[in-house]
Design a protein around this motif. Structure first.
Motif, PDB file in Angstrom:
ATOM      1  N   ARG A 286       0.698  -1.407  -0.044  1.00 35.55           N
ATOM      2  CA  ARG A 286       0.094   0.089   0.132  1.00 35.55           C
ATOM      3  C   ARG A 286       0.822   1.275  -0.208  1.00 35.55           C
ATOM      4  O   ARG A 286       1.802   1.284   0.876  1.00 35.55           O
ATOM      5  CB  ARG A 286      -0.956  -0.051   1.219  1.00 35.55           C
ATOM      6  N   ILE A 287       0.845   2.054  -0.988  1.00 29.24           N
ATOM      7  CA  ILE A 287       1.646   3.337  -1.314  1.00 29.24           C
ATOM      8  C   ILE A 287       0.908   4.524  -1.136  1.00 29.24           C
ATOM      9  O   ILE A 287      -0.412   4.412  -1.939  1.00 29.24           O
ATOM     10  CB  ILE A 287       2.384   3.216  -2.688  1.00 29.24           C
ATOM     11  N   LEU A 288       1.461   5.850  -0.775  1.00 26.12           N
ATOM     12  CA  LEU A 288       0.763   6.822  -0.708  1.00 26.12           C
ATOM     13  C   LEU A 288       1.842   7.883  -1.492  1.00 26.12           C
ATOM     14  O   LEU A 288       3.059   7.817  -1.061  1.00 26.12           O
ATOM     15  CB  LEU A 288       0.522   7.368   0.696  1.00 26.12           C
ATOM     16  N   ILE A 289       1.341   8.673  -2.483  1.00 22.34           N
ATOM     17  CA  ILE A 289       2.003   9.530  -3.121  1.00 22.34           C
ATOM     18  C   ILE A 289       1.264  11.017  -2.925  1.00 22.34           C
ATOM     19  O   ILE A 289       0.063  10.923  -3.284  1.00 22.34           O
ATOM     20  CB  ILE A 289       2.099   9.418  -4.748  1.00 22.34           C
ATOM     21  N   LEU A 290       2.049  11.730  -2.164  1.00 22.48           N
ATOM     22  CA  LEU A 290       1.453  13.278  -2.016  1.00 22.48           C
ATOM     23  C   LEU A 290       2.036  14.266  -2.942  1.00 22.48           C
ATOM     24  O   LEU A 290       3.387  14.256  -3.104  1.00 22.48           O
ATOM     25  CB  LEU A 290       2.009  13.591  -0.831  1.00 22.48           C
ATOM     26  N   GLY A 291       1.276  14.686  -4.048  1.00 21.30           N
ATOM     27  CA  GLY A 291       2.116  15.632  -4.966  1.00 21.30           C
ATOM     28  C   GLY A 291       1.940  14.454  -6.045  1.00 21.30           C
ATOM     29  O   GLY A 291       1.185  13.416  -6.286  1.00 21.30           O
ATOM     30  N   GLY A 292       2.584  14.972  -6.968  1.00 22.50           N
ATOM     31  CA  GLY A 292       2.887  13.896  -8.250  1.00 22.50           C
ATOM     32  C   GLY A 292       1.790  13.743  -9.170  1.00 22.50           C
ATOM     33  O   GLY A 292       1.522  12.766  -9.608  1.00 22.50           O
ATOM     34  N   GLY A 293       0.981  14.738  -9.383  1.00 26.10           N
ATOM     35  CA  GLY A 293       0.055  14.822 -10.182  1.00 26.10           C
ATOM     36  C   GLY A 293       0.223  14.249 -11.674  1.00 26.10           C
ATOM     37  O   GLY A 293      -0.609  13.891 -12.423  1.00 26.10           O
ATOM     38  N   ASP A 294       1.277  14.481 -12.330  1.00 19.26           N
ATOM     39  CA  ASP A 294       1.822  14.106 -13.317  1.00 19.26           C
ATOM     40  C   ASP A 294       1.672  12.636 -13.693  1.00 19.26           C
ATOM     41  O   ASP A 294       1.909  11.979 -14.691  1.00 19.26           O
ATOM     42  CB  ASP A 294       3.064  14.661 -14.050  1.00 19.26           C
ATOM     43  N   GLY A 295       1.778  12.008 -12.518  1.00 17.15           N
ATOM     44  CA  GLY A 295       1.676  10.273 -12.505  1.00 17.15           C
ATOM     45  C   GLY A 295       3.252   9.641 -12.811  1.00 17.15           C
ATOM     46  O   GLY A 295       3.251   8.494 -13.143  1.00 17.15           O
ATOM     47  N   LEU A 296       4.178  10.619 -12.765  1.00 18.98           N
ATOM     48  CA  LEU A 296       5.580  10.091 -13.110  1.00 18.98           C
ATOM     49  C   LEU A 296       6.194   9.299 -12.114  1.00 18.98           C
ATOM     50  O   LEU A 296       6.794   8.101 -12.351  1.00 18.98           O
ATOM     51  CB  LEU A 296       6.523  11.012 -13.757  1.00 18.98           C
ATOM     52  N   ALA A 297       5.943   9.538 -10.854  1.00 16.04           N
ATOM     53  CA  ALA A 297       6.339   8.997  -9.724  1.00 16.04           C
ATOM     54  C   ALA A 297       5.402   7.816  -9.443  1.00 16.04           C
ATOM     55  O   ALA A 297       5.944   6.535  -9.122  1.00 16.04           O
ATOM     56  CB  ALA A 297       6.082   9.504  -8.396  1.00 16.04           C
ATOM     57  N   ALA A 298       4.205   7.932  -9.833  1.00 14.12           N
ATOM     58  CA  ALA A 298       3.349   6.542  -9.755  1.00 14.12           C
ATOM     59  C   ALA A 298       3.664   5.623 -10.952  1.00 14.12           C
ATOM     60  O   ALA A 298       3.706   4.293 -10.619  1.00 14.12           O
ATOM     61  CB  ALA A 298       1.763   7.032 -10.283  1.00 14.12           C
ATOM     62  N   ARG A 299       4.386   5.969 -11.953  1.00 12.33           N
ATOM     63  CA  ARG A 299       4.726   5.143 -12.968  1.00 12.33           C
ATOM     64  C   ARG A 299       5.857   4.371 -12.288  1.00 12.33           C
ATOM     65  O   ARG A 299       5.835   2.913 -12.692  1.00 12.33           O
ATOM     66  CB  ARG A 299       5.213   5.907 -14.253  1.00 12.33           C
ATOM     67  N   GLU A 300       6.774   4.715 -11.713  1.00 14.57           N
ATOM     68  CA  GLU A 300       7.728   4.182 -11.176  1.00 14.57           C
ATOM     69  C   GLU A 300       7.257   2.944  -9.993  1.00 14.57           C
ATOM     70  O   GLU A 300       7.990   1.967  -9.928  1.00 14.57           O
ATOM     71  CB  GLU A 300       8.815   5.211 -10.495  1.00 14.57           C
ATOM     72  N   VAL A 301       6.304   3.594  -9.266  1.00 10.56           N
ATOM     73  CA  VAL A 301       5.880   2.757  -8.162  1.00 10.56           C
ATOM     74  C   VAL A 301       5.083   1.308  -8.811  1.00 10.56           C
ATOM     75  O   VAL A 301       5.324   0.298  -8.427  1.00 10.56           O
ATOM     76  CB  VAL A 301       4.834   3.434  -7.472  1.00 10.56           C
ATOM     77  N   LEU A 302       4.718   1.441  -9.844  1.00 14.58           N
ATOM     78  CA  LEU A 302       3.533   0.574 -10.402  1.00 14.58           C
ATOM     79  C   LEU A 302       4.638  -0.379 -11.409  1.00 14.58           C
ATOM     80  O   LEU A 302       3.965  -1.258 -11.920  1.00 14.58           O
ATOM     81  CB  LEU A 302       2.465   1.063 -11.384  1.00 14.58           C
ATOM     82  N   ARG A 303       6.044  -0.035 -11.362  1.00 14.71           N
ATOM     83  CA  ARG A 303       6.459  -1.086 -11.980  1.00 14.71           C
ATOM     84  C   ARG A 303       6.580  -2.372 -11.349  1.00 14.71           C
ATOM     85  O   ARG A 303       6.850  -3.513 -11.823  1.00 14.71           O
ATOM     86  CB  ARG A 303       8.099  -0.758 -11.979  1.00 14.71           C
ATOM     87  N   HIS A 304       6.318  -2.464  -9.892  1.00 12.80           N
ATOM     88  CA  HIS A 304       6.286  -3.389  -9.000  1.00 12.80           C
ATOM     89  C   HIS A 304       5.194  -4.077  -8.830  1.00 12.80           C
ATOM     90  O   HIS A 304       4.040  -3.505  -8.742  1.00 12.80           O
ATOM     91  CB  HIS A 304       7.004  -3.091  -7.709  1.00 12.80           C
ATOM     92  N   ALA A 305       5.347  -5.352  -9.605  1.00  7.90           N
ATOM     93  CA  ALA A 305       3.981  -6.241  -9.409  1.00  7.90           C
ATOM     94  C   ALA A 305       3.226  -6.478  -8.050  1.00  7.90           C
ATOM     95  O   ALA A 305       2.103  -6.714  -8.018  1.00  7.90           O
ATOM     96  CB  ALA A 305       4.276  -7.830  -9.888  1.00  7.90           C
TER      97      ALA A 305
END
Length: 513
Positions: A286-305
């Motif tokens: 379970r991950i929380l991202i504060l900010g990062g509305g461009d989705g680029l940090a989320a892209r890196e998080v979602l590399r992990h299955a």
């Protein structure tokens, strides 16, 4: 003018005009403060200076109104002047910044002129009402209508003018309102005004209408001069001005004219922001991202299955919607904001961590730089204490912390603030911090802080395949700071004092101003 010759309905019109000119005057003040914040940063300083100068100029104008011999003619001339000077304020400020790199001189000249003219309005209206023998004329009635007009403008500015019209079109539209007041006053008092003022009004009206018709073109021309690359998207949200530029296949995002990422090298930033923490976290369900509305940090998080759920909290829905729907931007973030494992919440980060009770395995704090009080509070000890409460017992937090080179003291203030924050797992202790940095060509040296409840065990992290920069070797190198970036004394950033804001502005000014 005598009461017997006063036009019918003059009293009602003058009170309505008071409402309109009050709304216009406050809008000019807000336009100037907002434009200067966009272009110069440090919103508290800019708003404070703009308000102070504007009010002082209004006082000067109120004093000078006594020298206007003919109050009706004087009031109409002032409306024409405000329609031109105030109406073209935003276009002139942005053009001056784009083509000459100058803001403060034109800003304060326009402020003084607009404020002085606005300060003359109410005394002149009061004199006209008195001259026409208004049956129940009381000066406090004029002031009451004036204050109501200011209230309406203060509500309309963030909810209607900025998001729906933008600063340039909004400025011209308000100028047109002053000219409309002048035009109706010309008709109502036509027996007491000469032909010259009518011709001047008509020419001013044509000029302002032409400006409104060409507003989009003016925005395009100004932004073309302001940005090196072609502007492919420009919009104002209630929170910021959003601009996307492109050169060939290179895209850059600007918020309030400050670059947020360059697609040519953003991977360095986002891989180093996310992947070390992901590699070192015992759990990452379970991950929380504060900010990062461009989705680029989320892209890196979602590399992990093994990631099951990602919550992304970003204040501005216009940003997240743009990066959810624009085909090129969706390709850049690999569709992260449309991934079924991710949910987007458009709300204030502070409000979220204060009220949400979820325990997260990893928290990524990817917020804009602390260049204003509203942003600096999200780097405070109080905010970090709330955020740490949202971490699971073995959780990891990583914080975007600014440049340890360009704003060295600001960077170490963030690190010291995190280290001084109450540790909810180890009573009486602060959080354990690990500062590191990376070189990003479009930004320079950039720093982060890894935060845990207990010191991290010394073990090499394992990074996923397909990364372009982050590796075990670059991770080790990132923890070494050259002498000109090394730790130095810096106060803890607390809500009451917020020294970080001063450190940040002083650091960047020393390098670039």
């Amino acid at each position: 003018m005598t009461p017997a010759t006063a036009p019918r309905g003059a009293e009602v019109w003058l009170l309505l005009a008071t409402f309109l000119v009050a709304a216009a005057g406050l809008t000019y003040e807000l336009l100037a403060a907002t434009a200067s914040s966009y272009l110069l940063g440090d919103s508290v300083r800019q708003f404070s200076l703009v308000i102070g100068v504007y009010l002082a100029a209004m006082g000067l104008g109120a004093w000078a109104s006594r020298f206007v011999a003919a109050p009706v003619a004087g009031f109409v001339w002032i409306q024409i002047a405000l329609g031109l000077i105030g109406g073209f304020m935003a276009p002139m400020l942005f053009a001056s910044y784009a083509f000459a790199g100058v803001v403060q001189g034109p800003l304060y000249l326009l402020l003084i002129l607009t404020g002085a003219l606005s300060g003359m309005e109410i005394p002149l209206i009061a004199r006209v009402l008195k001259d026409i023998g208004a049956p129940v004329f009381r000066f406090e009635n004029v002031l009451s209508v004036d204050y109501v007009g200011a209230l309406v403008a203060s509500v309309a500015f963030p909810l209607l003018i900025v998001p729906q019209l933008g600063l340039m079109t909004g400025s011209l539209a308000v100028g047109l309102m002053n000219l409309a007041v002048a035009g109706f006053s010309l008709w109502l008092f036509r027996g007491w005004l000469g032909r010259g003022i009518v011709i001047t009004w008509a020419l001013s009206l044509v000029l302002t209408l032409g400006g409104l018709v060409q507003a989009e073109r003016m925005v395009s021309v100004t932004e073309s001069a302001l940005y090196d690359d072609s502007v492919i998207y420009s919009a104002a949200s209630p929170y910021q001005h959003i601009t996307l530029t492109r050169f060939r296949d290179r895209t850059r995002l600007f918020l309030d004219a400050s670059v947020q990422f360059d697609s040519q090298d953003e991977y360095r930033y986002h891989e180093m922001l996310v992947q070390p923490a992901m590699a070192l976290a015992p759990r990452r369900n379970r991950i929380l991202i504060l900010g990062g509305g461009d989705g680029l940090a989320a892209r890196e998080v979602l590399r992990h299955a093994d990631v099951e759920q990602v919550t992304l909290v970003d204040l501005d829905p216009m940003v997240t919607q743009l990066f959810q729907t624009n085909a090129d931007l969706v390709a850049l973030n690999h569709g992260a904001l449309n991934d079924p494992r991710l949910r987007v919440l458009n709300q204030d980060a502070w409000q979220f961590v204060e009220h949400d009770t979820t325990a997260f395995d990893l928290i990524i704090v990817d917020l804009p730089d602390p260049k204003s009080v509203s942003l600096s509070r999200l780097y405070s000890q109080e905010f970090y204490a709330l955020t740490a409460e949202r971490l699971s017992a073995q959780g990891i937090m990583v914080v975007q912390s600014g440049s340890p080179l360009f704003a060295r003291q600001a960077y170490w203030s963030v690190v010291h603030t995190l280290a001084a924050t109450r540790n909810p797992v180890v009573p009486g202790a602060g959080l354990s911090v690990l500062p590191y940095h990376v070189y990003i060509p479009s930004f320079g040296e950039w720093g982060f802080t890894l935060v845990t409840f207990h010191p991290l065990a010394s073990r090499p992290p394992t990074f996923p395949d397909g990364l372009r920069y982050a590796s075990a070797a670059t991770w080790q190198a990132s923890q070494v700071f050259a002498p000109d970036m090394a730790d130095l004394p810096a106060a803890v950033n607390q809500l009451e004092t917020q020294p970080l804001l001063g450190y940040y502005n002083d650091g960047w000014d020393a390098w670039f101003n």
